[in-house]
Design a protein around this motif. Sequence first.
Motif, PDB file in Angstrom:
ATOM      1  N   GLU A 148       0.838  -1.205   0.000  1.00  0.00           N
ATOM      2  CA  GLU A 148       0.000   0.000   0.000  1.00  0.00           C
ATOM      3  C   GLU A 148       0.873   1.254   0.000  1.00  0.00           C
ATOM      4  O   GLU A 148       0.580   2.230  -0.692  1.00  0.00           O
ATOM      5  CB  GLU A 148      -0.911  -0.010   1.227  1.00  0.00           C
ATOM      6  CG  GLU A 148      -1.834   1.203   1.318  1.00  0.00           C
ATOM      7  CD  GLU A 148      -2.622   1.256   2.614  1.00  0.00           C
ATOM      8  OE1 GLU A 148      -3.406   2.216   2.793  1.00  0.00           O
ATOM      9  OE2 GLU A 148      -2.449   0.353   3.462  1.00  0.00           O
ATOM     10  N   ALA A 152       1.048   4.221  -2.934  1.00  0.00           N
ATOM     11  CA  ALA A 152       0.828   5.646  -2.648  1.00  0.00           C
ATOM     12  C   ALA A 152       1.952   6.500  -3.224  1.00  0.00           C
ATOM     13  O   ALA A 152       1.711   7.595  -3.748  1.00  0.00           O
ATOM     14  CB  ALA A 152       0.720   5.862  -1.143  1.00  0.00           C
ATOM     15  N   ARG A 155       1.579   6.838  -6.988  1.00  0.00           N
ATOM     16  CA  ARG A 155       0.525   7.804  -7.336  1.00  0.00           C
ATOM     17  C   ARG A 155       1.028   9.240  -7.237  1.00  0.00           C
ATOM     18  O   ARG A 155       0.495  10.138  -7.879  1.00  0.00           O
ATOM     19  CB  ARG A 155      -0.692   7.607  -6.423  1.00  0.00           C
ATOM     20  CG  ARG A 155      -1.469   6.328  -6.692  1.00  0.00           C
ATOM     21  CD  ARG A 155      -2.821   6.338  -5.994  1.00  0.00           C
ATOM     22  NE  ARG A 155      -2.707   6.357  -4.548  1.00  0.00           N
ATOM     23  CZ  ARG A 155      -2.597   5.274  -3.793  1.00  0.00           C
ATOM     24  NH1 ARG A 155      -2.574   4.069  -4.368  1.00  0.00           N
ATOM     25  NH2 ARG A 155      -2.495   5.360  -2.479  1.00  0.00           N
ATOM     26  N   LYS A 156       2.047   9.455  -6.420  1.00  0.00           N
ATOM     27  CA  LYS A 156       2.640  10.792  -6.299  1.00  0.00           C
ATOM     28  C   LYS A 156       3.788  11.008  -7.285  1.00  0.00           C
ATOM     29  O   LYS A 156       4.501  12.009  -7.198  1.00  0.00           O
ATOM     30  CB  LYS A 156       3.143  11.014  -4.867  1.00  0.00           C
ATOM     31  CG  LYS A 156       2.040  11.392  -3.889  1.00  0.00           C
ATOM     32  CD  LYS A 156       1.461  12.772  -4.217  1.00  0.00           C
ATOM     33  CE  LYS A 156       0.409  13.198  -3.219  1.00  0.00           C
ATOM     34  NZ  LYS A 156      -0.130  14.544  -3.539  1.00  0.00           N
ATOM     35  N   PRO A 202       5.060   6.323   4.152  1.00  0.00           N
ATOM     36  CA  PRO A 202       4.101   7.301   3.622  1.00  0.00           C
ATOM     37  C   PRO A 202       2.888   7.582   4.504  1.00  0.00           C
ATOM     38  O   PRO A 202       2.152   8.532   4.241  1.00  0.00           O
ATOM     39  CB  PRO A 202       3.661   6.666   2.286  1.00  0.00           C
ATOM     40  CG  PRO A 202       4.796   5.801   1.887  1.00  0.00           C
ATOM     41  CD  PRO A 202       5.330   5.247   3.171  1.00  0.00           C
ATOM     42  N   ASN A 203       2.662   6.769   5.541  1.00  0.00           N
ATOM     43  CA  ASN A 203       1.569   7.081   6.463  1.00  0.00           C
ATOM     44  C   ASN A 203       2.026   8.023   7.583  1.00  0.00           C
ATOM     45  O   ASN A 203       1.282   8.287   8.524  1.00  0.00           O
ATOM     46  CB  ASN A 203       0.975   5.797   7.058  1.00  0.00           C
ATOM     47  CG  ASN A 203       1.992   4.987   7.841  1.00  0.00           C
ATOM     48  OD1 ASN A 203       3.176   5.330   7.909  1.00  0.00           O
ATOM     49  ND2 ASN A 203       1.554   3.887   8.421  1.00  0.00           N
ATOM     50  N   SER A 332       1.164  11.942   6.102  1.00  0.00           N
ATOM     51  CA  SER A 332       0.011  11.067   5.889  1.00  0.00           C
ATOM     52  C   SER A 332      -1.016  11.699   4.953  1.00  0.00           C
ATOM     53  O   SER A 332      -1.545  11.052   4.045  1.00  0.00           O
ATOM     54  CB  SER A 332      -0.632  10.733   7.234  1.00  0.00           C
ATOM     55  OG  SER A 332      -1.835  10.023   7.059  1.00  0.00           O
ATOM     56  N   PHE A 335       0.427  11.928   1.172  1.00  0.00           N
ATOM     57  CA  PHE A 335       0.429  10.684   0.401  1.00  0.00           C
ATOM     58  C   PHE A 335      -0.922   9.967   0.419  1.00  0.00           C
ATOM     59  O   PHE A 335      -1.121   9.001  -0.317  1.00  0.00           O
ATOM     60  CB  PHE A 335       1.513   9.743   0.925  1.00  0.00           C
ATOM     61  CG  PHE A 335       2.914  10.199   0.627  1.00  0.00           C
ATOM     62  CD1 PHE A 335       3.408  10.176  -0.668  1.00  0.00           C
ATOM     63  CD2 PHE A 335       3.738  10.669   1.642  1.00  0.00           C
ATOM     64  CE1 PHE A 335       4.703  10.598  -0.948  1.00  0.00           C
ATOM     65  CE2 PHE A 335       5.032  11.092   1.369  1.00  0.00           C
ATOM     66  CZ  PHE A 335       5.508  11.063   0.072  1.00  0.00           C
ATOM     67  N   GLY A 336      -1.843  10.418   1.262  1.00  0.00           N
ATOM     68  CA  GLY A 336      -3.169   9.811   1.295  1.00  0.00           C
ATOM     69  C   GLY A 336      -3.192   8.415   1.882  1.00  0.00           C
ATOM     70  O   GLY A 336      -3.989   7.576   1.457  1.00  0.00           O
ATOM     71  N   VAL A 337      -2.326   8.154   2.876  1.00  0.00           N
ATOM     72  CA  VAL A 337      -2.274   6.845   3.523  1.00  0.00           C
ATOM     73  C   VAL A 337      -2.587   7.019   5.008  1.00  0.00           C
ATOM     74  O   VAL A 337      -1.929   7.787   5.701  1.00  0.00           O
ATOM     75  CB  VAL A 337      -0.885   6.188   3.372  1.00  0.00           C
ATOM     76  CG1 VAL A 337      -0.891   4.797   4.010  1.00  0.00           C
ATOM     77  CG2 VAL A 337      -0.497   6.104   1.906  1.00  0.00           C
TER      78      VAL A 337
END
Length: 352
Positions: A148, A152, A155-156, A202-203, A332, A335-337
Amino acid sequence: MSTLSSSLIKLGVLTGDCDAFLLAAAAKRINKFNKSTFFCFDEIEVSRFKLDFRFEKADILRLKSELRVPDVLKMPNRTEFSGLICLCVMLRRLAYPNRLSDLQKYFGFSPQDLSYIFNSMINHVYGNFYHLLTSLQLWWLSLEHLKEFSGALVRKGCPIPSCIGFIDGTLHKTCRPTRSQQEVYSGHKRSHGLKYQSVVTPNGMVANLYGPIPGRRHDSYMLHESGLLDKLAVHLGGQEMYLYGDSGYPLHRSLITPHIGNQLSDQQKLFNLTMSKLRVCVEWEFGEIDKQFTFIDFKKNLKIFLQPVSKYYFVATILKNCQNCLYECQTSKYFGVKPPTLEEYLRNQNLN
């Protein structure tokens, strides 16, 4: 003992009123473990609670429970205090470089008692949760979650399809020690201090923290001493996943670094630029630790041979991770996590 407590005890003893006697005993217990005549948890305004303690008032009891702080803490000098107040003392002390005499005005305890409380709480959190920053065998670092993370980053715009996080070192500045000054002096930073190595995912969580090592040492030396990459390779079980670090690190089967040289192609320059923009999240989290728990950033009061300065940094990092679990951080959100919940993070959910 208060006048109310004395009156109730006399009433219970003289009249045989069991309820009155039990009420008096309860009042006596409260007075015994909450000696402060200044600090009252319930009376602190919600609007300023996070400013003083770095956590919302509504979350402080939840944090106390998950940190396994007992209702009553017994100090080395055999005095006893409420666990909730002890937690507040530690958070207030770490939030800003207060002197113990300043906290005395806030809590009403003597500087000696405040010192006992603070150090006992630091030892409690460090002793029970140190493994959260040193072990990779945690539920939220499973292969499923690592995939996951890599998704992420892709996607960046990350050009590495299997990058799972970023690694970097930081110098935690301290007061100039009375001995071994050359060992802890960083010529690059022009300051004395201890170095730490962090891995940020990334979270927004600091997934691994290694240190301290003397400030004069290089990041590559710290990486070798930590054995992190070998541990990561075992944890991945043959999966091709990588950390990304700056040019101070060597290439490794689990670590990718920027292209170096004076004659880089446009593609190589673009790679370096893209990864540099993503890697800055490590600096965000270093800065967030110092910002939220400013006590550890006041180098004039951090004395290597007189204080457990490394414990302070580890505990501040654990608390920063707890903040992220509750409120999410810049990394977080970027990165959207989602980070793990507070319970998932602190309850030691090992993979084994």
